[in-house]
Motif scaffolding. Structure first.
Motif, PDB file in Angstrom:
ATOM      1  N   TYR A 193      53.167  15.386  30.954  1.00  0.00           N
ATOM      2  CA  TYR A 193      54.219  14.953  32.076  1.00  0.00           C
ATOM      3  C   TYR A 193      53.859  15.928  33.236  1.00  0.00           C
ATOM      4  CZ  TYR A 193      57.348  18.535  30.717  1.00  0.00           C
ATOM      5  OH  TYR A 193      57.940  19.776  30.407  1.00  0.00           O
ATOM      6  N   GLY A 194      54.213  15.468  34.475  1.00  0.00           N
ATOM      7  CA  GLY A 194      54.130  16.208  35.543  1.00  0.00           C
ATOM      8  C   GLY A 194      54.348  15.315  36.653  1.00  0.00           C
ATOM      9  N   ASP A 195      53.673  15.827  38.028  1.00  0.00           N
ATOM     10  CA  ASP A 195      53.938  15.096  39.275  1.00  0.00           C
ATOM     11  C   ASP A 195      52.643  14.514  39.873  1.00  0.00           C
ATOM     12  OD1 ASP A 195      56.421  16.107  39.219  1.00  0.00           O
ATOM     13  OD2 ASP A 195      56.251  17.828  40.232  1.00  0.00           O
ATOM     14  N   VAL A 196      52.678  13.568  40.423  1.00  0.00           N
ATOM     15  CA  VAL A 196      51.662  12.991  41.200  1.00  0.00           C
ATOM     16  C   VAL A 196      51.731  13.354  42.837  1.00  0.00           C
ATOM     17  CG1 VAL A 196      50.311  10.957  41.687  1.00  0.00           C
ATOM     18  CG2 VAL A 196      51.003  11.567  39.393  1.00  0.00           C
ATOM     19  N   GLU A 197      50.918  13.713  43.313  1.00  0.00           N
ATOM     20  CA  GLU A 197      51.036  13.773  44.887  1.00  0.00           C
ATOM     21  C   GLU A 197      49.834  13.291  45.684  1.00  0.00           C
ATOM     22  OE1 GLU A 197      53.478  18.279  44.797  1.00  0.00           O
ATOM     23  OE2 GLU A 197      51.124  18.155  44.906  1.00  0.00           O
ATOM     24  N   ILE A 198      50.316  12.587  46.653  1.00  0.00           N
ATOM     25  CA  ILE A 198      49.304  12.333  47.892  1.00  0.00           C
ATOM     26  C   ILE A 198      49.391  13.430  48.967  1.00  0.00           C
ATOM     27  CG2 ILE A 198      48.615  10.434  49.138  1.00  0.00           C
ATOM     28  CD1 ILE A 198      48.870   9.711  46.218  1.00  0.00           C
ATOM     29  N   VAL A 199      48.131  13.984  49.302  1.00  0.00           N
ATOM     30  CA  VAL A 199      47.937  15.013  49.923  1.00  0.00           C
ATOM     31  C   VAL A 199      47.140  14.485  51.139  1.00  0.00           C
ATOM     32  CG1 VAL A 199      47.426  17.474  50.609  1.00  0.00           C
ATOM     33  CG2 VAL A 199      48.350  16.855  48.200  1.00  0.00           C
ATOM     34  N   ASP A 200      47.526  14.972  52.492  1.00  0.00           N
ATOM     35  CA  ASP A 200      46.621  14.483  53.565  1.00  0.00           C
ATOM     36  C   ASP A 200      45.440  16.021  53.678  1.00  0.00           C
ATOM     37  OD1 ASP A 200      45.425  15.221  56.204  1.00  0.00           O
ATOM     38  OD2 ASP A 200      46.990  13.901  57.097  1.00  0.00           O
ATOM     39  N   ALA A 201      44.213  15.676  53.395  1.00  0.00           N
ATOM     40  CA  ALA A 201      43.373  16.619  53.249  1.00  0.00           C
ATOM     41  C   ALA A 201      42.942  17.207  54.366  1.00  0.00           C
ATOM     42  CB  ALA A 201      42.020  15.730  52.775  1.00  0.00           C
ATOM     43  N   ALA A 202      43.282  16.882  55.488  1.00  0.00           N
ATOM     44  CA  ALA A 202      42.924  17.669  56.462  1.00  0.00           C
ATOM     45  C   ALA A 202      44.250  18.791  56.848  1.00  0.00           C
ATOM     46  CB  ALA A 202      42.863  16.979  57.900  1.00  0.00           C
ATOM     47  N   THR A 203      45.440  18.444  56.287  1.00  0.00           N
ATOM     48  CA  THR A 203      46.345  19.198  57.018  1.00  0.00           C
ATOM     49  C   THR A 203      47.112  19.972  55.489  1.00  0.00           C
ATOM     50  OG1 THR A 203      48.075  17.655  56.798  1.00  0.00           O
ATOM     51  CG2 THR A 203      46.981  18.134  58.664  1.00  0.00           C
ATOM     52  N   GLY A 204      46.882  19.638  54.648  1.00  0.00           N
ATOM     53  CA  GLY A 204      47.388  20.078  53.211  1.00  0.00           C
ATOM     54  C   GLY A 204      48.732  19.337  53.086  1.00  0.00           C
ATOM     55  N   ARG A 205      49.303  18.719  54.130  1.00  0.00           N
ATOM     56  CA  ARG A 205      50.691  18.221  53.668  1.00  0.00           C
ATOM     57  C   ARG A 205      50.703  16.828  52.636  1.00  0.00           C
ATOM     58  NH1 ARG A 205      50.579  16.068  58.380  1.00  0.00           N
ATOM     59  NH2 ARG A 205      50.890  13.897  58.070  1.00  0.00           N
ATOM     60  N   ILE A 206      51.895  17.040  51.758  1.00  0.00           N
ATOM     61  CA  ILE A 206      52.115  16.066  50.862  1.00  0.00           C
ATOM     62  C   ILE A 206      52.774  15.034  51.822  1.00  0.00           C
ATOM     63  CG2 ILE A 206      53.555  15.418  48.926  1.00  0.00           C
ATOM     64  CD1 ILE A 206      53.434  18.351  48.301  1.00  0.00           C
ATOM     65  N   TYR A 242      47.211  15.053  40.406  1.00  0.00           N
ATOM     66  CA  TYR A 242      48.152  15.094  39.306  1.00  0.00           C
ATOM     67  C   TYR A 242      48.139  16.569  38.585  1.00  0.00           C
ATOM     68  CZ  TYR A 242      50.175  14.222  34.479  1.00  0.00           C
ATOM     69  OH  TYR A 242      51.035  14.243  33.657  1.00  0.00           O
ATOM     70  N   THR A 243      49.477  16.896  38.467  1.00  0.00           N
ATOM     71  CA  THR A 243      49.744  18.349  38.270  1.00  0.00           C
ATOM     72  C   THR A 243      50.671  18.306  36.995  1.00  0.00           C
ATOM     73  OG1 THR A 243      49.371  19.168  40.309  1.00  0.00           O
ATOM     74  CG2 THR A 243      50.249  20.672  38.931  1.00  0.00           C
ATOM     75  N   GLU A 244      50.242  18.710  35.940  1.00  0.00           N
ATOM     76  CA  GLU A 244      51.069  18.902  34.695  1.00  0.00           C
ATOM     77  C   GLU A 244      52.252  20.026  34.840  1.00  0.00           C
ATOM     78  OE1 GLU A 244      49.250  17.572  30.541  1.00  0.00           O
ATOM     79  OE2 GLU A 244      48.328  19.120  31.229  1.00  0.00           O
ATOM     80  N   ASN A 245      53.221  19.732  34.073  1.00  0.00           N
ATOM     81  CA  ASN A 245      54.294  20.719  34.477  1.00  0.00           C
ATOM     82  C   ASN A 245      53.739  22.070  33.548  1.00  0.00           C
ATOM     83  OD1 ASN A 245      56.998  22.104  32.725  1.00  0.00           O
ATOM     84  ND2 ASN A 245      57.746  20.462  34.231  1.00  0.00           N
ATOM     85  N   ASP A 246      54.392  23.093  34.153  1.00  0.00           N
ATOM     86  CA  ASP A 246      53.637  24.536  33.613  1.00  0.00           C
ATOM     87  C   ASP A 246      54.182  24.997  32.315  1.00  0.00           C
ATOM     88  OD1 ASP A 246      56.189  25.001  34.432  1.00  0.00           O
ATOM     89  OD2 ASP A 246      55.511  26.366  36.215  1.00  0.00           O
ATOM     90  N   LYS A 247      55.271  24.043  31.969  1.00  0.00           N
ATOM     91  CA  LYS A 247      55.667  24.224  30.531  1.00  0.00           C
ATOM     92  C   LYS A 247      54.836  23.815  29.346  1.00  0.00           C
ATOM     93  CE  LYS A 247      60.610  24.092  31.473  1.00  0.00           C
ATOM     94  NZ  LYS A 247      61.813  23.533  31.247  1.00  0.00           N
ATOM     95  N   LEU A 248      53.882  23.301  29.713  1.00  0.00           N
ATOM     96  CA  LEU A 248      52.893  22.430  28.726  1.00  0.00           C
ATOM     97  C   LEU A 248      51.824  23.652  28.501  1.00  0.00           C
ATOM     98  CD1 LEU A 248      52.730  19.074  29.956  1.00  0.00           C
ATOM     99  CD2 LEU A 248      53.800  19.750  27.933  1.00  0.00           C
TER     100      LEU A 248
END
Length: 260
Positions: A193-206, A242-248
């Motif tokens: 489990y974790g978070d899915v993020e869409i990131v602008d590759a040019a700016t790094g903005r989510i 996709y970044t897993e929760n760091d508790k895992l």
């Protein structure tokens, strides 16, 4: 005239959508080392005393994200036999909080793996409800329905050092560019489990995302609709991450580049 009375119509709701009951935490993770116990806090936000039965259920996640209940013979990795909890029924006064404690009791012979059940807080009536005796005699029947809250929280027990493999299998942008369908593949010994993020590759903005998504061990893949929260120009280069929760254990990050 016959009169019919129906009560105890249970609604399966989460605390986020039913403010009369607050439950914390909303996920419990135990293991066979140091994390063998947990405490739930239940707070009654209503103006009336509420009574709850507490018990375990076993469920299976579908690739749609919905759940189905499992019979005992199908619940191969139920943890209900390995966890004790108290109390099993309680009353909560208005604007008061109570504690529910649980602890793992693991036999030496328990097999390595991930076990999961759901602890259920099921509201029940404080006293039997009687149908009114003065119902209009001209009515063919009298129907009374009471909705009782039913909140379920996943409890996960991991025995041994478990790992999983992840990959992003597919991405599809909807026609209006309001969301991206992201399919994540999983295999291995533990859920993710974790978070899915869409990131602008040019700016790094989510520019979009979904938090606390889960892929349990019964699934090899799951597709999520991840909303895009900003208006983006054509051909914008994006990173789907996709970044897993760091508790895992051995938490992982996987990503892929796409263009609008």
């Amino acid at each position: 005239m016959k009169k019919f009375f129906v009560c105890g119509f249970a609604a399966l709701l989460s605390f986020q959508s039913f403010a009369n009951l607050l439950v914390n935490p909303t996920r419990v993770e135990l293991d066979n080392l140091k994390n063998r116990s947990a405490v739930f806090t239940l707070m009654n936000r209503s103006e009336n005393t509420a009574r709850y039965n507490i018990y375990f259920e076993d469920k299976e996640m579908l690739d749609s994200g919905e759940f189905i209940s499992l019979d005992n013979d199908r619940a191969l990795f139920s943890l209900s036999d390995y966890v004790r909890y108290s109390p099993r029924r309680l009353n909560i006064e208005p604007e008061q909080a109570v504690k529910v404690r649980l602890a793992a009791r693991l036999p030496k012979s328990i097999e390595k793996g991930e076990y999961r059940s759901y602890i259920v807080f099921h509201q029940i009536p404080l006293a039997p409800v009687k149908s009114e005796t003065d119902a209009d005699a001209s009515e063919p029947f009298s129907l009374s329905i009471s909705a009782y809250l039913k909140v379920s929280v996943p409890v996960i027990l991991r025995v041994g050092e478990l790992d999983t493999n992840l990959r992003i299998l597919d991405t599809n942008i909807d026609a209006g560019q309001h969301a991206i369908q992201v399919t994540i593949g999983r295999d291995g010994e533990r859920s993710s489990y974790g978070d899915v993020e869409i990131v602008d590759a040019a700016t790094g903005r989510i520019v979009g995302g979904s938090k606390n998504v889960a892929i349990y061990t019964e699934l090899e893949q799951r597709t999520f609709s991840v909303p895009i929260t900003e208006q983006l120009a054509a051909n914008t280069q994006l990173i789907v991450r996709y970044t897993e929760n760091d508790k895992l254990n051995k938490a992982k990050t996987v990503e892929v580049g796409i263009a609008l």
